[in-house]
Each structure stands twice: as structure tokens, then as C-alpha cells.
Write a protein that holds these residues in place. Structure first.
Motif, short mmCIF file in Angstrom:
data_model
loop_
_atom_site.label_atom_id
_atom_site.label_comp_id
_atom_site.label_asym_id
_atom_site.label_seq_id
_atom_site.Cartn_x
_atom_site.Cartn_y
_atom_site.Cartn_z
N GLY A 298 -20.09 -24.45 14.92
CA GLY A 298 -20.89 -25.40 15.62
C GLY A 298 -19.58 -26.30 15.79
N GLY A 299 -19.23 -26.74 14.69
CA GLY A 299 -18.32 -27.77 14.90
C GLY A 299 -17.08 -27.62 15.63
N VAL A 300 -16.36 -26.08 15.52
CA VAL A 300 -15.39 -26.02 16.94
C VAL A 300 -16.07 -25.66 18.02
N ARG A 301 -16.95 -26.06 18.33
CA ARG A 301 -17.70 -25.58 20.01
C ARG A 301 -17.07 -27.05 21.55
N PHE A 302 -16.89 -26.88 21.88
CA PHE A 302 -17.45 -27.83 22.92
C PHE A 302 -18.45 -27.31 23.81
N SER A 303 -19.41 -28.63 24.11
CA SER A 303 -20.46 -28.75 24.79
C SER A 303 -20.22 -28.14 25.98
N ARG A 304 -21.28 -27.34 26.81
CA ARG A 304 -21.09 -27.26 28.36
C ARG A 304 -20.65 -28.51 29.16
N THR A 305 -21.15 -29.56 29.21
CA THR A 305 -21.07 -30.41 29.45
C THR A 305 -19.51 -30.91 29.66
N LEU A 306 -19.14 -30.60 28.40
CA LEU A 306 -17.60 -31.07 29.37
C LEU A 306 -16.40 -29.90 29.21
N PHE A 307 -16.90 -28.90 29.09
CA PHE A 307 -16.46 -27.54 29.47
C PHE A 307 -16.38 -27.70 31.59
N ILE A 308 -17.72 -28.37 31.75
CA ILE A 308 -17.80 -28.22 33.36
C ILE A 308 -17.04 -29.08 33.93
N ALA A 309 -16.83 -30.48 33.54
CA ALA A 309 -16.27 -31.48 33.14
C ALA A 309 -14.44 -31.85 33.29
N LEU A 310 -14.08 -30.57 32.31
CA LEU A 310 -12.66 -30.38 32.15
C LEU A 310 -11.66 -29.20 33.62
N LEU A 311 -12.91 -28.20 34.10
CA LEU A 311 -12.88 -27.64 34.99
C LEU A 311 -12.39 -28.14 36.26
N VAL A 312 -13.20 -29.41 36.69
CA VAL A 312 -13.35 -29.56 37.97
C VAL A 312 -12.85 -31.18 37.60
N LEU A 313 -12.18 -31.42 36.88
CA LEU A 313 -10.75 -32.38 37.07
C LEU A 313 -9.51 -31.59 37.10
N SER A 314 -10.04 -29.93 36.45
CA SER A 314 -8.38 -29.47 36.67
C SER A 314 -8.23 -29.00 38.04
N GLY A 315 -9.68 -28.84 38.77
CA GLY A 315 -9.70 -28.07 40.45
C GLY A 315 -9.28 -29.59 41.31
N ALA A 316 -10.12 -30.31 41.01
CA ALA A 316 -9.07 -31.54 41.53
C ALA A 316 -7.84 -31.91 41.77
N LEU A 317 -7.33 -31.95 40.19
CA LEU A 317 -5.56 -32.43 40.19
C LEU A 317 -5.35 -31.17 41.35
N ILE A 318 -5.33 -30.31 41.05
CA ILE A 318 -4.81 -28.68 41.38
C ILE A 318 -4.91 -28.90 43.59
N ALA A 319 -5.91 -29.52 43.52
CA ALA A 319 -6.40 -29.28 45.37
C ALA A 319 -5.44 -30.86 45.53
N PHE A 320 -5.51 -32.04 44.95
CA PHE A 320 -4.74 -33.00 45.32
C PHE A 320 -3.65 -33.40 44.97
N ASP A 321 -3.26 -32.29 44.20
CA ASP A 321 -1.72 -32.79 44.42
C ASP A 321 -0.89 -31.63 44.82
N ARG A 322 -0.48 -32.59 46.23
CA ARG A 322 0.40 -31.96 47.31
C ARG A 322 1.53 -33.15 47.32
N PRO A 323 3.01 -32.59 47.83
CA PRO A 323 4.39 -33.41 47.42
C PRO A 323 3.43 -34.79 48.41
N GLU A 324 3.08 -34.89 49.65
CA GLU A 324 3.01 -35.43 50.61
C GLU A 324 1.86 -36.55 49.59
N THR A 325 1.63 -36.18 49.15
CA THR A 325 0.19 -36.81 48.07
C THR A 325 0.80 -38.42 47.21
N ARG A 326 1.71 -37.64 46.36
CA ARG A 326 1.73 -38.16 45.12
C ARG A 326 2.26 -39.53 45.95
N SER A 327 1.91 -40.54 44.71
CA SER A 327 3.00 -41.29 44.62
C SER A 327 4.42 -41.72 44.49
#
Length: 317
Positions: A13-42
Motif C-alpha cells: 500500500g505504501g508504493v501505490r498511487f491513488s486512483r485520483t492522482l493517476f487520472i490527474a496525471l493522465l489528463v495532464l499528459s494528454g493536455a500537454l500533448i494536445a496543446f504542445d504545438r509549434p505555433e502555440t509555443r511562446s
């Protein structure tokens, strides 16, 4: 037993991630991939990323050197063995090539003696004209090449074209600074050839394939698979003895030719100046003697003959 199980469950149980944290990281990764475009980069983010790459690339390259060296140890030693075998094979080929070179020199000297005795001027003594070829997709033929030299360089229609290995085709259209080559594989190509071993004659006919076929082969023609096919020179357009290819028997009993010129790309070629052998003209025949002159010559020949010995008319004294 209970204490061991409880400790194991607590450790798991000490090495397991919570399901909420896992989903949040998955959503964040998808958002970075979707919005990481050359024309939108600063501009700041792009400069930071390029700077980080410049710093990390040498470090990664340095760290990869030992791993790359270990991976190349096996292929390196295998390659050394292959190089040794190739070196031995090339040495053997070099010895054979020197023998054939000496033989060619002796044959050349012998031919020069024969030509001098017979007062023959061989077309092979004329210098070849080198030229680079380019593709010709818009030409009147399917299999054709365009070269960058023409009449200004001494090229004319009908001259044979060869590369390092054999006959490529012949010149069919010549300009001042360019010319077109009709390849042997073109549908309109027709040249007389023969088997170098048996002198069996045929016509090499192109059909837009890589292996032109042999037509007009006699029923009992002495042709075998692998026979060396050369130009026969029967038409007087091409010189005799130009290497063309090797005979290949088809499934239906016909014959095709694997061209020597296909051993390398048709990039650089030589145009061989060749003077065609023209048939004698009937108007240039020797004029017949006039009848009167022939009669006079006959009379003079009769008068010039000595008279037979006269028979004695009297008795012996």
C-alpha cells in the motif's frame, strides 16, 4: 503469519498511487500533448527548450559512447573476418585481371600488325566521346536517355553508346549540344546480334522490359543459357563484337538477354564514333568497252601472234 501478511500489505500500500492522482496525471499528459504545438509555443518556452537540448545533447552523446562501443564489438570482429575474405578474393581477381590485361596487349599488338599488312583502318581506333546522361520522360520513346553532348563534340545519329559493362543503345536524334539515346530495352529497338560461342544469329528486340528478347532464331540455332551475346554488325549500323549480355532461356522455350549494361546505373556513357559500311553503288562500276575498240584490240592481238612454221616444199639437198 498474520503479522507477515499485514506487513506485506502495508508495504504494497505504501508504493501505490491513488486512483485520483493517476487520472490527474493522465489528463495532464494528454493536455500537454494536445496543446504542445509549434505555433502555440511562446518564445520563452522555445528558447528554454532549445537551450536545455544544447546542454543535454553533449552529455547524452558522452554517456552513449561506452554503450555504443560495447554493442559494436561483435559486429566489428565479424566485419574483420568478412574483410579478410573479401581481400583474398580481390587479390585473386587482381591476378586474373593482370593475366587478361597482358593477353589483351598481346592481341592488340598482333591486330595492329595484321591491320598494317592488310591496310585496314579499324573503327575501334577512333576515340570515344564521354557524356553524362539524364532521364528523358518526355521523349518520343519510353526507354530513352538524354546526354549533354552533340554534334559539336563529334556525335552523330546511329553511333553506338556503351557504358563500363556493355552496349546501352544507339544515338537516334542529335542536336548541337545534346543527343538522345534509344536504349536496347525500348519497344522500337532492333539490332542484329549473335552468340559469341557459335555465331548463331538473331535480332535483339526490345519490349520495354528489363530483358529484351531474341527473335528470328533458327530452329537448330546453337544457343545455350549463359552464352555471351554480342553485336553481329550484319546491318552495317553497329560494329561487330560489342558486348550485349547473356542468353537466358524462358519457360516457353524462347530466349531473352540479360544486359551487361544493367550491372550499373546508366549515368556516364561513351559514344563510339563509327563509320557505317556502305554498299557499292552500281553507277560506279567499271564502264564496258565500246564494240569498235574491242574489235580493234582483237585484231591487234591476232596480228601479234607469230605465224606457224612453214612446211618445206622441196626435197633435201
Amino acid at each position: 503469519m498474520a503479522s507477515r501478511r499485514s506487513g506485506r500489505h502495508e508495504g504494497e500500500g505504501g508504493v501505490r498511487f491513488s486512483r485520483t492522482l493517476f487520472i490527474a496525471l493522465l489528463v495532464l499528459s494528454g493536455a500537454l500533448i494536445a496543446f504542445d504545438r509549434p505555433e502555440t509555443r511562446s518564445a520563452g518556452f522555445a528558447s528554454f527548450r532549445s537551450g536545455f537540448t544544447d546542454i543535454a545533447a553533449p552529455v547524452l552523446e558522452l554517456a552513449a559512447q561506452p554503450v555504443r562501443g560495447l554493442k559494436n564489438i561483435g559486429p566489428y570482429f565479424r566485419r574483420q573476418g568478412e574483410l579478410a575474405e573479401e581481400n583474398a578474393r580481390l587479390r585473386q581477381q587482381l591476378i586474373e585481371a593482370r593475366y587478361w590485361e597482358d593477353l589483351a596487349y598481346r592481341q592488340r599488338d598482333r591486330i595492329e600488325v595484321y591491320e598494317a599488312a592488310l591496310e585496314i583502318v579499324s573503327p575501334a581506333t577512333r576515340e570515344r566521346i564521354g557524356a553524362w546522361t539524364v532521364a528523358d520522360p518526355e521523349g518520343p520513346f519510353v526507354r530513352a536517355r538524354l546526354i549533354g553532348r552533340g554534334r559539336d563534340a563529334g556525335i552523330d545519329d546511329g553511333y553506338p553508346v556503351i557504358n563500363l559493362y556493355g552496349l546501352v543503345g544507339r544515338v537516334f536524334e542529335t542536336g548541337r549540344r545534346s543527343a538522345r539515346i534509344l536504349l536496347l530495352t525500348d519497344l522500337n529497338s532492333r539490332i542484329p546480334v549473335m552468340a559469341d560461342r557459335s555465331n548463331a544469329r538473331a535480332i535483339l528486340v526490345g519490349d520495354n522490359s528489363a530483358f529484351p528478347r531474341l527473335d528470328y532464331v533458327g530452329r537448330d540455332a546453337d544457343i545455350r543459357p549463359g552464352d555471351r551475346i554480342v553485336s553481329s554488325g550484319d546491318d552495317g549500323i553497329l560494329p561487330r563484337g560489342l558486348p550485349v549480355g547473356e542468353a537466358v532461356e524462358t519457360r516457353d522455350g524462347g530466349w531473352r538477354v540479360q544486359l551487361y549494361s544493367d550491372q550499373a546505373p546508366v549515368d556516364f556513357v561513351w559514344v563510339w564514333p563509327y563509320e557505317r559500311i556502305e554498299a557499292p553503288d552500281d553507277t560506279e562500276a567499271l564502264p564496258a568497252e565500246e564494240p569498235d575498240a574491242a574489235v580493234e584490240n582483237a585484231d591487234e592481238a591476232v596480228d601479234a601472234e607469230p605465224a606457224p612454221d612453214a612446211q618445206p616444199t622441196g626435197g633435201e639437198e
